[in-house]
Write a protein that holds these residues in place. Sequence first.
Motif, PDB file in Angstrom:
ATOM      1  N   PHE A 222       0.837  -1.194   0.000  1.00  0.00           N
ATOM      2  CA  PHE A 222       0.000   0.000   0.000  1.00  0.00           C
ATOM      3  C   PHE A 222       0.872   1.244   0.000  1.00  0.00           C
ATOM      4  O   PHE A 222       1.728   1.415   0.868  1.00  0.00           O
ATOM      5  CB  PHE A 222      -0.928   0.015   1.209  1.00  0.00           C
ATOM      6  N   ASP A 223       0.677   2.093  -0.987  1.00  0.00           N
ATOM      7  CA  ASP A 223       1.395   3.363  -1.112  1.00  0.00           C
ATOM      8  C   ASP A 223       0.604   4.412  -0.337  1.00  0.00           C
ATOM      9  O   ASP A 223      -0.337   5.015  -0.853  1.00  0.00           O
ATOM     10  CB  ASP A 223       1.513   3.739  -2.593  1.00  0.00           C
ATOM     11  N   GLU A 224       0.979   4.610   0.908  1.00  0.00           N
ATOM     12  CA  GLU A 224       0.215   5.475   1.807  1.00  0.00           C
ATOM     13  C   GLU A 224       0.163   6.928   1.332  1.00  0.00           C
ATOM     14  O   GLU A 224      -0.870   7.592   1.452  1.00  0.00           O
ATOM     15  CB  GLU A 224       0.836   5.406   3.202  1.00  0.00           C
ATOM     16  N   ALA A 225       1.273   7.443   0.811  1.00  0.00           N
ATOM     17  CA  ALA A 225       1.331   8.844   0.397  1.00  0.00           C
ATOM     18  C   ALA A 225       0.333   9.151  -0.708  1.00  0.00           C
ATOM     19  O   ALA A 225      -0.224  10.250  -0.779  1.00  0.00           O
ATOM     20  CB  ALA A 225       2.738   9.209  -0.058  1.00  0.00           C
ATOM     21  N   ARG A 226       0.082   8.173  -1.574  1.00  0.00           N
ATOM     22  CA  ARG A 226      -0.813   8.387  -2.709  1.00  0.00           C
ATOM     23  C   ARG A 226      -2.147   7.668  -2.552  1.00  0.00           C
ATOM     24  O   ARG A 226      -3.028   7.782  -3.402  1.00  0.00           O
ATOM     25  CB  ARG A 226      -0.101   7.968  -4.001  1.00  0.00           C
ATOM     26  N   GLY A 227      -2.293   6.925  -1.453  1.00  0.00           N
ATOM     27  CA  GLY A 227      -3.568   6.296  -1.139  1.00  0.00           C
ATOM     28  C   GLY A 227      -3.991   5.211  -2.111  1.00  0.00           C
ATOM     29  O   GLY A 227      -5.192   5.028  -2.352  1.00  0.00           O
ATOM     30  N   VAL A 228      -3.021   4.461  -2.648  1.00  0.00           N
ATOM     31  CA  VAL A 228      -3.335   3.390  -3.595  1.00  0.00           C
ATOM     32  C   VAL A 228      -2.542   2.134  -3.254  1.00  0.00           C
ATOM     33  O   VAL A 228      -1.477   2.200  -2.642  1.00  0.00           O
ATOM     34  CB  VAL A 228      -3.017   3.806  -5.057  1.00  0.00           C
ATOM     35  N   SER A 229      -3.083   0.996  -3.650  1.00  0.00           N
ATOM     36  CA  SER A 229      -2.316  -0.247  -3.589  1.00  0.00           C
ATOM     37  C   SER A 229      -1.489  -0.347  -4.866  1.00  0.00           C
ATOM     38  O   SER A 229      -1.929   0.077  -5.934  1.00  0.00           O
ATOM     39  CB  SER A 229      -3.252  -1.452  -3.476  1.00  0.00           C
TER      40      SER A 229
ATOM     41  N   THR B 194      -1.703   0.272 -10.132  1.00  0.00           N
ATOM     42  CA  THR B 194      -2.207   0.824  -8.879  1.00  0.00           C
ATOM     43  C   THR B 194      -3.717   0.654  -8.819  1.00  0.00           C
ATOM     44  O   THR B 194      -4.403   0.612  -9.845  1.00  0.00           O
ATOM     45  CB  THR B 194      -1.862   2.316  -8.731  1.00  0.00           C
ATOM     46  N   TYR B 195      -4.219   0.556  -7.588  1.00  0.00           N
ATOM     47  CA  TYR B 195      -5.657   0.405  -7.359  1.00  0.00           C
ATOM     48  C   TYR B 195      -6.103   1.443  -6.337  1.00  0.00           C
ATOM     49  O   TYR B 195      -5.583   1.497  -5.217  1.00  0.00           O
ATOM     50  CB  TYR B 195      -5.960  -1.004  -6.855  1.00  0.00           C
ATOM     51  N   ASN B 196      -7.070   2.282  -6.712  1.00  0.00           N
ATOM     52  CA  ASN B 196      -7.488   3.399  -5.866  1.00  0.00           C
ATOM     53  C   ASN B 196      -8.764   3.112  -5.081  1.00  0.00           C
ATOM     54  O   ASN B 196      -9.365   4.029  -4.508  1.00  0.00           O
ATOM     55  CB  ASN B 196      -7.687   4.659  -6.709  1.00  0.00           C
ATOM     56  N   GLY B 197      -9.179   1.856  -5.046  1.00  0.00           N
ATOM     57  CA  GLY B 197     -10.403   1.490  -4.359  1.00  0.00           C
ATOM     58  C   GLY B 197     -11.578   1.350  -5.294  1.00  0.00           C
ATOM     59  O   GLY B 197     -12.637   0.833  -4.905  1.00  0.00           O
TER      60      GLY B 197
ATOM     61  N   TYR C 259       6.461  -0.218   1.769  1.00  0.00           N
ATOM     62  CA  TYR C 259       6.305   1.236   1.773  1.00  0.00           C
ATOM     63  C   TYR C 259       7.148   1.856   2.875  1.00  0.00           C
ATOM     64  O   TYR C 259       7.112   1.414   4.038  1.00  0.00           O
ATOM     65  CB  TYR C 259       4.837   1.622   1.972  1.00  0.00           C
ATOM     66  N   ASP C 260       7.906   2.890   2.512  1.00  0.00           N
ATOM     67  CA  ASP C 260       8.749   3.638   3.449  1.00  0.00           C
ATOM     68  C   ASP C 260       8.021   4.938   3.806  1.00  0.00           C
ATOM     69  O   ASP C 260       7.980   5.867   2.995  1.00  0.00           O
ATOM     70  CB  ASP C 260      10.093   3.944   2.793  1.00  0.00           C
TER      71      ASP C 260
ATOM     72  N   GLN D 135       8.374   8.391   1.982  1.00  0.00           N
ATOM     73  CA  GLN D 135       7.120   8.391   1.224  1.00  0.00           C
ATOM     74  C   GLN D 135       7.325   7.794  -0.168  1.00  0.00           C
ATOM     75  O   GLN D 135       6.907   8.337  -1.172  1.00  0.00           O
ATOM     76  CB  GLN D 135       6.532   9.799   1.139  1.00  0.00           C
ATOM     77  N   ARG D 136       8.014   6.656  -0.170  1.00  0.00           N
ATOM     78  CA  ARG D 136       8.308   5.934  -1.395  1.00  0.00           C
ATOM     79  C   ARG D 136       8.025   4.453  -1.186  1.00  0.00           C
ATOM     80  O   ARG D 136       8.029   3.952  -0.064  1.00  0.00           O
ATOM     81  CB  ARG D 136       9.793   6.078  -1.795  1.00  0.00           C
ATOM     82  N   VAL D 137       7.763   3.748  -2.281  1.00  0.00           N
ATOM     83  CA  VAL D 137       7.706   2.292  -2.257  1.00  0.00           C
ATOM     84  C   VAL D 137       9.095   1.773  -2.607  1.00  0.00           C
ATOM     85  O   VAL D 137       9.699   2.212  -3.590  1.00  0.00           O
ATOM     86  CB  VAL D 137       6.663   1.748  -3.255  1.00  0.00           C
ATOM     87  N   LEU D 138       9.605   0.879  -1.784  1.00  0.00           N
ATOM     88  CA  LEU D 138      10.951   0.336  -1.987  1.00  0.00           C
ATOM     89  C   LEU D 138      10.859  -1.081  -2.539  1.00  0.00           C
ATOM     90  O   LEU D 138      10.088  -1.904  -2.028  1.00  0.00           O
ATOM     91  CB  LEU D 138      11.723   0.337  -0.669  1.00  0.00           C
ATOM     92  N   LEU D 139      11.638  -1.360  -3.563  1.00  0.00           N
ATOM     93  CA  LEU D 139      11.698  -2.685  -4.190  1.00  0.00           C
ATOM     94  C   LEU D 139      13.142  -3.166  -4.141  1.00  0.00           C
ATOM     95  O   LEU D 139      14.068  -2.412  -4.454  1.00  0.00           O
ATOM     96  CB  LEU D 139      11.210  -2.612  -5.633  1.00  0.00           C
ATOM     97  N   TYR D 140      13.312  -4.433  -3.749  1.00  0.00           N
ATOM     98  CA  TYR D 140      14.661  -5.000  -3.700  1.00  0.00           C
ATOM     99  C   TYR D 140      14.645  -6.436  -4.205  1.00  0.00           C
ATOM    100  O   TYR D 140      13.769  -7.230  -3.864  1.00  0.00           O
ATOM    101  CB  TYR D 140      15.221  -4.984  -2.271  1.00  0.00           C
ATOM    102  N   GLY D 141      15.684  -6.771  -4.999  1.00  0.00           N
ATOM    103  CA  GLY D 141      15.953  -8.149  -5.360  1.00  0.00           C
ATOM    104  C   GLY D 141      14.829  -8.850  -6.099  1.00  0.00           C
ATOM    105  O   GLY D 141      14.079  -8.261  -6.868  1.00  0.00           O
ATOM    106  N   GLY D 142      14.749 -10.160  -5.866  1.00  0.00           N
ATOM    107  CA  GLY D 142      13.815 -11.008  -6.588  1.00  0.00           C
ATOM    108  C   GLY D 142      14.577 -12.012  -7.439  1.00  0.00           C
ATOM    109  O   GLY D 142      15.806 -12.153  -7.334  1.00  0.00           O
ATOM    110  N   SER D 143      13.844 -12.694  -8.285  1.00  0.00           N
ATOM    111  CA  SER D 143      14.447 -13.719  -9.132  1.00  0.00           C
ATOM    112  C   SER D 143      13.956 -13.553 -10.566  1.00  0.00           C
ATOM    113  O   SER D 143      12.766 -13.327 -10.796  1.00  0.00           O
ATOM    114  CB  SER D 143      14.075 -15.116  -8.617  1.00  0.00           C
TER     115      SER D 143
END
Length: 259
Positions: A40-47, A60-63, A85-86, A90-98
Amino acid sequence: MKILSVLVLVGCIVGIPAQTEGWQLVNTPFAPVSRDRMTFDEARGVSLIFGGLTNQETWTYNGTAWQMQSPAHIPPSRLGHFLGYDPVGQRVLLYGGSANSTALDDTWEWDGSDWTQIGSGPDARYNGAMAFDPVRQQMLRFGGNGPNGSHAETRAWSGSQWLLLSTGGPAAREGATMVTDTLRNRVILYGGSGPQGGSGGRFNDTWEWNGSVWAQHFSATTPPHLSGPSMAFHAAKGWVILGNGDMPFGTPNTDVFAW
């Protein structure tokens, strides 16, 4: 640990009014196909959803409706990445993966309109856990799988690099879940799977991070050994909610618990 009704629980978590608590089917004309991670991106109010298998779309999904974003910069496709979410930045953080069975080590942030790569290294991980550390005011990640198997490092994002905080506490694992308990200023970790796991290689242990060290906690009621469960913090109740996940031999867990 309490066992709860999933219908009441879900209604409370997603903010459905009390008189209509429960699962509701939301039909949207344009919805993303199967994806891997959401936060959930709290700053922008969306998933926000990113990636999954060979996909590198951002939705993104705004409801009310899903919207596919068109950022100028896009992380490579991946699955099993860390996403959270940080609230400080006020950013979404993404790290790593495969990607194509190769573990990744890049770090990206989403500002609501574009992705920016802000780091790489020091290790490549996927299927780990991420949450915000309210004491250190930093994003925290734990464990995950990598080129040499499961790991047990706890690292925090300083804004420019992942700092190693601890190698103690929970045993090496992937598929654990973490969430921030904002009432008690703790990060809660549960489950996962690894070489030291119990039944079917799964764990059923509960750990708390206080900003400095991990402490294991015990309860008269204990959820099953689970890999890949989900957790969320219910602020109104002050509960950490646990559900989903695979029990030994791939049996799906259908119970919901509160801590």
